[in-house]
Motif scaffolding. Structure first.
Motif, PDB file in Angstrom:
ATOM      1  N   LEU A   1       0.685  -1.151  -0.014  1.00  0.00           N
ATOM      2  CA  LEU A   1       0.080   0.030  -0.038  1.00  0.00           C
ATOM      3  C   LEU A   1       0.933   1.117   0.195  1.00  0.00           C
ATOM      4  N   LYS A   2       0.926   2.282  -1.119  1.00  0.00           N
ATOM      5  CA  LYS A   2       1.624   3.167  -1.419  1.00  0.00           C
ATOM      6  C   LYS A   2       3.024   2.994  -1.129  1.00  0.00           C
ATOM      7  N   GLU A   3       3.598   1.925  -1.699  1.00  0.00           N
ATOM      8  CA  GLU A   3       4.884   1.345  -1.624  1.00  0.00           C
ATOM      9  C   GLU A   3       5.320   0.748  -0.190  1.00  0.00           C
ATOM     10  N   ASN A   4       4.330   0.755   0.379  1.00  0.00           N
ATOM     11  CA  ASN A   4       4.834  -0.004   1.997  1.00  0.00           C
ATOM     12  C   ASN A   4       4.348  -1.371   1.786  1.00  0.00           C
TER      13      ASN A   4
ATOM     14  N   THR B   1      15.919  -0.352  -6.198  1.00  0.00           N
ATOM     15  CA  THR B   1      14.945  -1.350  -6.656  1.00  0.00           C
ATOM     16  C   THR B   1      14.448  -0.925  -8.186  1.00  0.00           C
ATOM     17  N   GLN B   2      14.699  -1.607  -8.980  1.00  0.00           N
ATOM     18  CA  GLN B   2      14.121  -0.948 -10.526  1.00  0.00           C
ATOM     19  C   GLN B   2      12.578  -1.347 -10.651  1.00  0.00           C
ATOM     20  N   LEU B   3      11.844  -2.556 -10.069  1.00  0.00           N
ATOM     21  CA  LEU B   3      10.617  -2.699 -10.262  1.00  0.00           C
ATOM     22  C   LEU B   3      10.113  -2.467  -8.866  1.00  0.00           C
ATOM     23  N   ARG B   4       9.041  -1.466  -8.875  1.00  0.00           N
ATOM     24  CA  ARG B   4       8.473  -1.044  -7.528  1.00  0.00           C
ATOM     25  C   ARG B   4       6.889  -1.300  -7.473  1.00  0.00           C
ATOM     26  N   LEU B   5       6.498  -2.046  -6.678  1.00  0.00           N
ATOM     27  CA  LEU B   5       5.087  -2.087  -6.444  1.00  0.00           C
ATOM     28  C   LEU B   5       4.188  -0.960  -5.874  1.00  0.00           C
ATOM     29  N   PHE B   6       3.552  -0.266  -6.155  1.00  0.00           N
ATOM     30  CA  PHE B   6       2.762   0.832  -5.458  1.00  0.00           C
ATOM     31  C   PHE B   6       1.708   0.177  -4.714  1.00  0.00           C
ATOM     32  N   ASN B   7       0.791  -0.800  -5.324  1.00  0.00           N
ATOM     33  CA  ASN B   7      -0.217  -1.414  -4.492  1.00  0.00           C
ATOM     34  C   ASN B   7      -0.164  -2.948  -4.940  1.00  0.00           C
ATOM     35  N   LYS B   8      -0.548  -3.737  -3.786  1.00  0.00           N
ATOM     36  CA  LYS B   8      -1.010  -5.093  -4.110  1.00  0.00           C
ATOM     37  C   LYS B   8      -2.056  -5.588  -3.390  1.00  0.00           C
ATOM     38  N   TYR B   9      -3.005  -5.816  -3.974  1.00  0.00           N
ATOM     39  CA  TYR B   9      -4.525  -5.784  -3.094  1.00  0.00           C
ATOM     40  C   TYR B   9      -5.533  -6.704  -3.611  1.00  0.00           C
ATOM     41  N   TRP B  10      -6.636  -6.795  -3.084  1.00  0.00           N
ATOM     42  CA  TRP B  10      -7.554  -7.891  -3.816  1.00  0.00           C
ATOM     43  C   TRP B  10      -8.839  -6.688  -3.877  1.00  0.00           C
TER      44      TRP B  10
ATOM     45  N   PHE C   1      -1.859  -6.327  -8.800  1.00  0.00           N
ATOM     46  CA  PHE C   1      -0.450  -5.564  -8.574  1.00  0.00           C
ATOM     47  C   PHE C   1      -0.486  -4.341  -9.679  1.00  0.00           C
ATOM     48  N   ASP C   2      -0.249  -3.224  -8.810  1.00  0.00           N
ATOM     49  CA  ASP C   2      -0.090  -1.925  -9.530  1.00  0.00           C
ATOM     50  C   ASP C   2       1.303  -1.594  -9.358  1.00  0.00           C
ATOM     51  N   GLY C   3       1.973  -1.140 -10.528  1.00  0.00           N
ATOM     52  CA  GLY C   3       3.431  -0.985 -10.164  1.00  0.00           C
ATOM     53  C   GLY C   3       3.795  -0.226 -11.185  1.00  0.00           C
ATOM     54  N   TYR C   4       5.547  -0.067 -11.192  1.00  0.00           N
ATOM     55  CA  TYR C   4       6.107   0.680 -12.178  1.00  0.00           C
ATOM     56  C   TYR C   4       7.474   0.355 -12.165  1.00  0.00           C
ATOM     57  N   VAL C   5       8.193   0.360 -13.417  1.00  0.00           N
ATOM     58  CA  VAL C   5       9.720   0.097 -13.857  1.00  0.00           C
ATOM     59  C   VAL C   5      10.372   1.724 -13.637  1.00  0.00           C
TER      60      VAL C   5
ATOM     61  N   GLU D   1      13.093 -10.709 -24.700  1.00  0.00           N
ATOM     62  CA  GLU D   1      12.565 -10.371 -23.243  1.00  0.00           C
ATOM     63  C   GLU D   1      13.857  -9.238 -22.875  1.00  0.00           C
ATOM     64  N   VAL D   2      13.120  -8.250 -22.506  1.00  0.00           N
ATOM     65  CA  VAL D   2      13.933  -6.952 -21.785  1.00  0.00           C
ATOM     66  C   VAL D   2      14.267  -6.972 -20.387  1.00  0.00           C
ATOM     67  N   TYR D   3      13.156  -7.199 -19.921  1.00  0.00           N
ATOM     68  CA  TYR D   3      13.133  -7.242 -18.374  1.00  0.00           C
ATOM     69  C   TYR D   3      12.267  -8.380 -17.843  1.00  0.00           C
ATOM     70  N   ASN D   4      12.633  -8.885 -16.696  1.00  0.00           N
ATOM     71  CA  ASN D   4      11.882 -10.225 -16.283  1.00  0.00           C
ATOM     72  C   ASN D   4      11.676  -9.912 -14.684  1.00  0.00           C
ATOM     73  N   PHE D   5      10.608  -9.469 -14.167  1.00  0.00           N
ATOM     74  CA  PHE D   5      10.545  -9.091 -12.519  1.00  0.00           C
ATOM     75  C   PHE D   5       9.380 -10.099 -11.957  1.00  0.00           C
ATOM     76  N   GLU D   6       9.955 -10.608 -10.638  1.00  0.00           N
ATOM     77  CA  GLU D   6       9.106 -11.359  -9.979  1.00  0.00           C
ATOM     78  C   GLU D   6       8.080 -10.435  -9.333  1.00  0.00           C
ATOM     79  N   LEU D   7       6.764 -10.870  -9.419  1.00  0.00           N
ATOM     80  CA  LEU D   7       5.692 -10.180  -8.550  1.00  0.00           C
ATOM     81  C   LEU D   7       5.263 -10.865  -7.294  1.00  0.00           C
ATOM     82  N   LYS D   8       5.501 -10.218  -6.233  1.00  0.00           N
ATOM     83  CA  LYS D   8       5.024 -10.918  -5.068  1.00  0.00           C
ATOM     84  C   LYS D   8       4.690 -10.008  -4.082  1.00  0.00           C
TER      85      LYS D   8
END
Length: 221
Positions: free
Chosen positions: A93-96, A118-127, A135-139, A214-221
């Motif tokens: 939540l808000k990158e926390n 950190t190149q991949l940043r999740l801003f929100n992960k939620y249901w 997953f909402d995020g940005y590179v 493939e240019v980038y490959n990031f794990e989402l968790k």
């Protein structure tokens, strides 16, 4: 009777107080239960640290008791409902990154921040309202992503690709915190319900060029 819950950091400082509702879940007319919600704004604004919860009780404005919450048989959720606190999923939540854990039979949460490199940043992960994992995020980076294909790849526990979703939409940008990247760097990955159990599936964001390389490959968790 008024019940409040104090959110306390690792130094014993109360950083937030939340109003709890009285409930008579255990015996009709006997309001010895409670319910409280630590909402997204509270979790998103906490500093990196470990936090515990304390119940405070007042009767007619007079302090009666203050006890650290213990795990008996509460019903809890971050995604699906759970009987066991340790089964709660982490959220962002808000990158926390918010990770529930148990400390001395009491519910607690750990707040972690993404590192500056950190190149991949999740801003929100939620249901969402359809109980789909999102997953909402940005590179980060200065290169343009406008001609790149952002793809979600889902693998099962045997590492077999079971679902691929191409051309992910950009994420909503009304997050309230500047990210310093353009919309083309953002993404929103919505996991279909059939693949939403994180214990059984792994998720990755793949960024592909026009030729499918493939240019980038990031794990989402």
């Amino acid at each position: 009777m008024k019940k409040t819950v104090s959110v306390t950091d690792s130094k014993g400082q109360v950083v937030k107080t939340i109003t709890a509702a009285n409930t008579d879940w255990y015996k009709t007319g006997q309001f010895d239960g409670y319910q409280f919600i630590v909402n997204n704004d509270v979790l998103g604004d906490l500093a990196a640290d470990d936090y515990s919860f304390t119940m405070n009780i007042k009767i007619d404005g007079v302090d009666q008791d203050s006890v650290k919450l213990e795990l008996n048989k509460p019903a809890m959720r971050s995604g699906a409902y759970h009987d066991k606190y340790n089964d709660l999923e982490s959220v962002v939540l808000k990158e926390n990154k918010v990770s529930p854990f148990v400390s001395d039979n009491s519910p607690a949460i750990k707040i972690e921040k993404f590192g500056e490199d950190t190149q991949l940043r999740l801003f929100n992960k939620y249901w969402n309202n359809n109980t789909e994992l999102v997953f909402d995020g940005y590179v980060t980076g200065e290169e343009s992503f406008k001609d790149l294909n952002k793809t979600l790849e889902i693998k099962d526990s045997s590492n077999k690709v079971v679902k691929t979703i191409e051309n992910l939409h950009s994420a909503p940008t009304s997050w309230g915190i500047p990210t310093s990247v353009g919309d083309d760097h953002t993404f929103q990955a919505i996991i279909p319900k059939d693949f939403g159990n994180e214990k059984n599936y792994a998720y990755a964001l793949k960024v592909l060029d026009k030729e499918g390389k493939e240019v980038y490959n990031f794990e989402l968790k």
